[in-house]
Design a protein around this motif. Structure first.
Motif, PDB file in Angstrom:
ATOM      1  N   LEU A  98     -37.296 -20.811  59.966  1.00 19.54           N
ATOM      2  CA  LEU A  98     -37.874 -21.433  61.162  1.00 19.54           C
ATOM      3  C   LEU A  98     -36.803 -21.753  62.200  1.00 19.54           C
ATOM      4  O   LEU A  98     -37.023 -21.576  63.404  1.00 19.54           O
ATOM      5  CB  LEU A  98     -38.650 -22.689  60.768  1.00 19.54           C
ATOM      6  N   MET A  99     -35.641 -22.192  61.746  1.00 18.94           N
ATOM      7  CA  MET A  99     -34.540 -22.490  62.656  1.00 18.94           C
ATOM      8  C   MET A  99     -34.090 -21.218  63.388  1.00 18.94           C
ATOM      9  O   MET A  99     -33.921 -21.224  64.608  1.00 18.94           O
ATOM     10  CB  MET A  99     -33.374 -23.097  61.887  1.00 18.94           C
ATOM     11  N   LEU A 100     -33.917 -20.124  62.654  1.00 19.38           N
ATOM     12  CA  LEU A 100     -33.545 -18.852  63.278  1.00 19.38           C
ATOM     13  C   LEU A 100     -34.612 -18.396  64.268  1.00 19.38           C
ATOM     14  O   LEU A 100     -34.288 -17.885  65.343  1.00 19.38           O
ATOM     15  CB  LEU A 100     -33.375 -17.768  62.207  1.00 19.38           C
ATOM     16  N   ALA A 101     -35.866 -18.579  63.903  1.00 16.46           N
ATOM     17  CA  ALA A 101     -36.965 -18.187  64.795  1.00 16.46           C
ATOM     18  C   ALA A 101     -36.847 -18.919  66.132  1.00 16.46           C
ATOM     19  O   ALA A 101     -36.920 -18.297  67.199  1.00 16.46           O
ATOM     20  CB  ALA A 101     -38.311 -18.481  64.130  1.00 16.46           C
ATOM     21  N   ARG A 102     -36.656 -20.226  66.086  1.00 15.95           N
ATOM     22  CA  ARG A 102     -36.534 -20.998  67.330  1.00 15.95           C
ATOM     23  C   ARG A 102     -35.312 -20.563  68.133  1.00 15.95           C
ATOM     24  O   ARG A 102     -35.370 -20.434  69.347  1.00 15.95           O
ATOM     25  CB  ARG A 102     -36.488 -22.492  67.025  1.00 15.95           C
ATOM     26  N   GLU A 103     -34.195 -20.329  67.460  1.00 13.45           N
ATOM     27  CA  GLU A 103     -32.965 -19.911  68.141  1.00 13.45           C
ATOM     28  C   GLU A 103     -33.131 -18.582  68.879  1.00 13.45           C
ATOM     29  O   GLU A 103     -32.444 -18.324  69.857  1.00 13.45           O
ATOM     30  CB  GLU A 103     -31.812 -19.783  67.145  1.00 13.45           C
ATOM     31  N   HIS A 104     -34.047 -17.740  68.407  1.00 13.53           N
ATOM     32  CA  HIS A 104     -34.243 -16.416  68.996  1.00 13.53           C
ATOM     33  C   HIS A 104     -35.524 -16.316  69.824  1.00 13.53           C
ATOM     34  O   HIS A 104     -35.975 -15.207  70.117  1.00 13.53           O
ATOM     35  CB  HIS A 104     -34.207 -15.353  67.891  1.00 13.53           C
ATOM     36  N   GLY A 105     -36.091 -17.443  70.194  1.00 12.55           N
ATOM     37  CA  GLY A 105     -37.245 -17.443  71.089  1.00 12.55           C
ATOM     38  C   GLY A 105     -38.534 -16.934  70.482  1.00 12.55           C
ATOM     39  O   GLY A 105     -39.429 -16.493  71.194  1.00 12.55           O
ATOM     40  N   SER A 140     -43.654 -26.166  66.730  1.00  7.05           N
ATOM     41  CA  SER A 140     -43.951 -25.486  67.989  1.00  7.05           C
ATOM     42  C   SER A 140     -44.320 -24.015  67.801  1.00  7.05           C
ATOM     43  O   SER A 140     -44.547 -23.313  68.779  1.00  7.05           O
ATOM     44  CB  SER A 140     -42.742 -25.593  68.925  1.00  7.05           C
ATOM     45  N   LEU A 141     -44.402 -23.562  66.577  1.00  2.49           N
ATOM     46  CA  LEU A 141     -44.642 -22.142  66.307  1.00  2.49           C
ATOM     47  C   LEU A 141     -46.065 -21.867  65.832  1.00  2.49           C
ATOM     48  O   LEU A 141     -46.689 -22.719  65.207  1.00  2.49           O
ATOM     49  CB  LEU A 141     -43.670 -21.651  65.229  1.00  2.49           C
ATOM     50  N   GLN A 142     -46.533 -20.659  66.116  1.00  2.00           N
ATOM     51  CA  GLN A 142     -47.766 -20.163  65.504  1.00  2.00           C
ATOM     52  C   GLN A 142     -47.347 -19.499  64.196  1.00  2.00           C
ATOM     53  O   GLN A 142     -46.610 -18.510  64.215  1.00  2.00           O
ATOM     54  CB  GLN A 142     -48.439 -19.125  66.389  1.00  2.00           C
ATOM     55  N   VAL A 143     -47.784 -20.066  63.075  1.00  2.25           N
ATOM     56  CA  VAL A 143     -47.344 -19.596  61.763  1.00  2.25           C
ATOM     57  C   VAL A 143     -48.520 -18.985  61.012  1.00  2.25           C
ATOM     58  O   VAL A 143     -49.579 -19.601  60.896  1.00  2.25           O
ATOM     59  CB  VAL A 143     -46.729 -20.745  60.934  1.00  2.25           C
ATOM     60  N   THR A 144     -48.300 -17.776  60.513  1.00  4.12           N
ATOM     61  CA  THR A 144     -49.272 -17.119  59.654  1.00  4.12           C
ATOM     62  C   THR A 144     -48.682 -17.037  58.261  1.00  4.12           C
ATOM     63  O   THR A 144     -47.567 -16.532  58.075  1.00  4.12           O
ATOM     64  CB  THR A 144     -49.590 -15.699  60.162  1.00  4.12           C
ATOM     65  N   LEU A 145     -49.404 -17.583  57.289  1.00  7.07           N
ATOM     66  CA  LEU A 145     -49.030 -17.465  55.884  1.00  7.07           C
ATOM     67  C   LEU A 145     -49.808 -16.285  55.322  1.00  7.07           C
ATOM     68  O   LEU A 145     -51.034 -16.312  55.287  1.00  7.07           O
ATOM     69  CB  LEU A 145     -49.350 -18.758  55.131  1.00  7.07           C
ATOM     70  N   VAL A 146     -49.102 -15.258  54.919  1.00  9.41           N
ATOM     71  CA  VAL A 146     -49.729 -14.013  54.492  1.00  9.41           C
ATOM     72  C   VAL A 146     -49.886 -14.007  52.976  1.00  9.41           C
ATOM     73  O   VAL A 146     -48.916 -14.163  52.241  1.00  9.41           O
ATOM     74  CB  VAL A 146     -48.906 -12.799  54.958  1.00  9.41           C
ATOM     75  N   ALA A 147     -51.113 -13.828  52.551  1.00  4.51           N
ATOM     76  CA  ALA A 147     -51.433 -13.724  51.126  1.00  4.51           C
ATOM     77  C   ALA A 147     -51.667 -12.263  50.783  1.00  4.51           C
ATOM     78  O   ALA A 147     -52.316 -11.539  51.548  1.00  4.51           O
ATOM     79  CB  ALA A 147     -52.679 -14.545  50.808  1.00  4.51           C
TER      80      ALA A 147
END
Length: 161
Positions: A98-105, A140-147
């Motif tokens: 999640l931290m990397l995701a935020r850092e990369h927009g 702040s992210l849209q998160v999809t948990l994939v099953a």
């Protein structure tokens, strides 16, 4: 927002998908192999240049042949009975992704069930850790948990409450 989706993570159109990788980042079985196959050989080349990733950490690459712009590779723990720091390492894998995701927009991200395949982490416990960590660190992210199957989807839905 967190949602559960049943299907193939390699087909999702999101900013980033998370790869449940091994420490070499050079591909493997399960979701790791599927992501490498769908992305194509350029992903493997970039992963070779990165040089690996310790358990609980994360690295980011391009998405190449995937609909996702990025792949965030994270290494979850192998289940060793629950008294070897597995819960914290799994939470760390989600948190660092999640931290990397935020850092990369990244605005939208999809996670597989990290460590629940050949690494043997109990899927109900892993689902609770995933949801708790995402609620705290992915606000702040849209998160999809994939099953990958109905049982995995049920564990994720139960963890979401």
């Amino acid at each position: 927002m967190i949602r559960v989706w049943l299907g193939d993570i390699t087909r999702l159109t999101v900013d980033a998908i998370v790869n449940a990788a091994n420490e070499t980042l050079l591909g493997g079985g399960g979701v790791d192999g599927a992501i490498h196959h769908a992305a194509g050989p350029a992903l493997l080349e970039e992963c070779r240049r990165i040089g690996g990733c310790p358990t609980g950490e994360a690295r980011i690459t391009g998405g190449y042949g995937l609909p996702a712009r990025h792949v965030i590779h994270t290494v979850g723990p192998v289940w060793r009975g629950g008294d070897q720091g597995e819960d914290e390492l799994l939470a760390s894998a989600y948190r660092n992704s999640l931290m990397l995701a935020r850092e990369h927009g990244v605005a939208s991200i999809a996670f597989p069930a990290i460590s629940t395949g050949i690494y043997g982490f109990p899927p109900d416990r892993a689902a609770r850790i995933a949801v708790e960590t995402i609620r705290v660190h992915g606000e702040s992210l849209q998160v999809t948990l994939v099953a990958f199957d109905h049982a995995a989807a049920r564990y994720l839905e139960e963890a979401l409450g």
